[in-house]
Write an enzyme that holds these catalytic residues in place. Sequence first.
Site, PDB file in Angstrom:
ATOM      1  N   SER A  47      37.809  45.226  49.482  1.00  0.00           N
ATOM      2  CA  SER A  47      38.451  45.128  48.164  1.00  0.00           C
ATOM      3  C   SER A  47      37.800  46.053  47.139  1.00  0.00           C
ATOM      4  CB  SER A  47      38.444  43.670  47.714  1.00  0.00           C
ATOM      5  OG  SER A  47      39.151  43.530  46.514  1.00  0.00           O
ATOM      6  N   ASP A  90      42.460  48.401  42.479  1.00  0.00           N
ATOM      7  CA  ASP A  90      41.175  48.256  43.159  1.00  0.00           C
ATOM      8  C   ASP A  90      41.314  48.859  44.562  1.00  0.00           C
ATOM      9  OD1 ASP A  90      42.782  46.222  44.223  1.00  0.00           O
ATOM     10  OD2 ASP A  90      41.048  44.962  44.669  1.00  0.00           O
TER      11      ASP A  90
HETATM   12 MG    MG Z   1      41.263  43.537  46.067  1.00  0.00          MG
END
Ligand code: MG
Length: 452
Positions: A97, A239
């Site tokens: 992430s 992100d």
């Molecule tokens: Mg993420």
Amino acid sequence: MTRLFGTNGIRWRPDKKQDHNFSVELGLAIGTYFGKGNTVCMGRDTRITGPVISAAVASGIMSAGCDIIDIGVVPTPTVQFGVKMLDVAGGVMITASHNPPEFNGLKCIDNDGTEMARDNEEKIEDVYFSKNFQYAGWDEVGKFKVNDEVSFAHMDRISSLIVPNSGWKKLKVVIDCSNGPAGKFTPNILRDMGCEVHTINAQPDGMFPGRLPEPLEKNLSGLMDTVANLGADLGIAHDGDADRATFVDEKGNYINGDESLALFAIDSLDAEKGKVVVPVNTSRKVTDSIIDNGGEVELTPIGSPIIARRMKGIGARVGGEGNGGVIFPENMLCRDGIMTAAKMVEILATGDRKLSEMVSDLPDYTIIRSKFKCNEKLKHQVLDNVKKAMTDFEVIDIDGVKIEGDDWWVLLRPSGTEPIFRVTAEAANPQMAQDKLDEFKVLLKKIIQDLA
Ligand code: MG
């Protein structure tokens, strides 16, 4: 019991010593959980350790007798979409992430496309720690298939939900794709929606040469400058795995995730009244906006899988967190940064106000966060004693203890991994927020001293 999964999957820093065996055994545990004869949809982000970890995890899953459908380098929500589209037992996404490039990780997806429920993760942990793996025979091992249609279908899905018409304003948009998988998705979709699209960090590159993958203000100076220099209407930052999107207004100012969540809540309630699902640490910028616009606040413990599950079956209009992760149920019950970007374009293209104007109309609050040391053994007793001391205030104890005042609140939440409390205070002005934070730290100190 030792845990593998945190709030959002497993994260680790792969290194020579332990990674290969760990990844294969993780795959074996996941394959054993899903069961022989089932199929798992798998994807990965752009990290350079992605192919090696993905291959090792897939090897474990296939050794347990499950087939793999590999959809390649994609955003996390594309795997979630793929699980439903392909009607398979579940999914696995190899991603860390927003973590720095040296990390990687893994998220499991349930068969309804939501992030895996905690009790199912526990079943995988049980298999992993007991090493009670199910091995398939040579003629039963899983097959490996590649599918490149899921990505296009996911994009089509979003395009079918947000359809521009002749009345839309043509927006100039800058997208910072974080060198992640979003580069193949968001620019194409927004261009099809009629935007003039400019990109930065759009090439997939697991070294993240442009910026760190967390879409925080301190990492987005390139985007903020580009928006201001080009005179764009909007900046969008994803992100590393594009389940989140944060925004920059037309002046080049960073909009925090609470503010954009508030705008999405207002927009959804304008269309139809209903519930908005947010975690207990959400800013009053969001919860006041929900109430002021005729909606109902549904508070949950912290964690996007919990929010998604709560939204199921209650007719929630929208849900999300203050970090740019937003769940639009008409799309899927998961955070989807591409859908979030497209939705913001829709709001700006169909409205008559600029982003900075909409944000400045939101309720004014200041939020500050801090930590406080506390012995692990005392945490529960400390929280109980805080609750007992708060006779004059409303106390919400669904995740830690939240004390609600008229124009302030404080949340004391024990960390799951460190001997600390996370202390969050929000108030109508910065001084009051600091005072409340200090006041509760003094109270914590006293309660801990009395117990020791
Ligand atoms: Mg993420």
